[in-house]
Design an enzyme around this catalytic site. Structure first.
Site, PDB file in Angstrom:
ATOM      1  N   GLY A  29      -0.084   1.049  -4.060  1.00 29.54           N
ATOM      2  CA  GLY A  29       0.036   1.953  -5.311  1.00 29.54           C
ATOM      3  C   GLY A  29       1.459   2.413  -5.160  1.00 29.54           C
ATOM      4  CG  ASN A  30       3.269   3.587  -8.505  1.00 34.77           C
ATOM      5  OD1 ASN A  30       3.158   4.791  -9.164  1.00 34.77           O
ATOM      6  ND2 ASN A  30       2.632   2.372  -8.952  1.00 34.77           N
ATOM      7  NE  ARG A  31       6.266   8.074  -1.689  1.00 31.22           N
ATOM      8  CZ  ARG A  31       5.509   8.657  -0.716  1.00 31.22           C
ATOM      9  NH1 ARG A  31       4.602   9.702  -0.937  1.00 31.22           N
ATOM     10  NH2 ARG A  31       5.497   8.342   0.460  1.00 31.22           N
ATOM     11  CB  SER A  32       3.534   7.087 -10.931  1.00 31.58           C
ATOM     12  OG  SER A  32       3.527   7.516 -12.320  1.00 31.58           O
TER      13      SER A  32
END
Ligand code: C5P
Length: 223
Positions: A29-32
């Site tokens: 995933g990512n930190r958005s």
């Protein structure tokens, strides 16, 4: 009162971070946080547009918005492309995974089976924004985002310019991200580029204020 200058327009906004499964319990995933995308969706709705929010993983409320929930980049692509068929404006604010695991393990990946190092094999996801821009559909305005880790404004602009030309979106919203800035914050500072990489505007303030400036530019581009 807010000016309803987007009345009659069909607007699709993607927001949040996609999650690419590795096995039944893990993902890449990512930190958005989805804050800028949701602010755009709300601003467009307040200004009279009919808005569909295609939401990957979010850390903000979407109450009152019409939401299509997705998890992976592939799901997001399907949802955005189908909504885009009848849209006047598509804003790709989602942080879409560039790569996904080549295979998804049906069973939990075990360290007992893998020794001291584990290699993940990833394959590239199709670029949704580039695909939409390449359609060149009359009447469709395509807006993209470029979140870059750049040490200076000049280097940020150079990365943004290259991305603007490559992606071909009508408008590219460039912002700097890093460990402390960008993802998850309440404020944003952006530079707006056209498809040739020319600066057409700048905005700084709350994500809602930035959203309104982006929408002002969308209206200007369409008139
Ligand atoms: O190349 P990069 O991922 O930085 O580009 C960011 C822009 O492209 C964002 O608007 C994002 O939503 C979009 N994007 C996409 N499909 C991908 C990757 C990014 O539409 N597979």
């Amino acid at each position: 009162a807010t000016v309803r200058d987007l009345a009659g327009l069909e607007v699709v906004v993607s927001a949040g971070g996609t999650r690419e499964p590795l096995d039944p319990v893990r993902f890449l995933g990512n930190r958005s946080s989805g804050k800028q995308g949701v602010a755009l969706a709300r601003a467009a709705a307040d200004r009279g547009a009919h808005v569909t929010l295609v939401a990957a993983h979010l850390e903000v409320e979407t109450e009152g918005l019409t939401v299509v929930r997705v998890e992976t980049a592939s799901e997001l692509a399907l949802a955005v492309e189908s909504a885009a068929e009848v849209a006047d404006v598509v804003v790709m604010a989602a942080a879409v995974a560039d790569y996904r695991p080549a295979t998804v393990s049906e069973a939990k990946i075990k360290k007992d089976d893998n020794g001291d190092a584990l290699t993940l094999h990833l394959v590239k996801n199709p670029d949704i924004l580039q695909g939409l821009a390449a359609l060149g559909r009359e009447g469709l305005t395509v807006v993209g985002f470029a979140a870059e880790t750049a040490p200076s404004r000049d280097e940020l602009l150079e990365l943004g310019r290259r991305k603007a030309r490559r992606k071909g979106a009508d408008l590219l919203v460039v912002n700097s991200v890093g460990w402390a800035a960008g993802f998850g914050t309440d404020d944003n500072a952006v530079i707006l580029l056209d498809s040739s990489g020319t600066i057409v505007g700048e905005a700084e303030g709350s994500k809602r204020q930035v959203a309104d400036v982006v929408l002002d530019h969308v209206i200007a581009l369409r008139s």
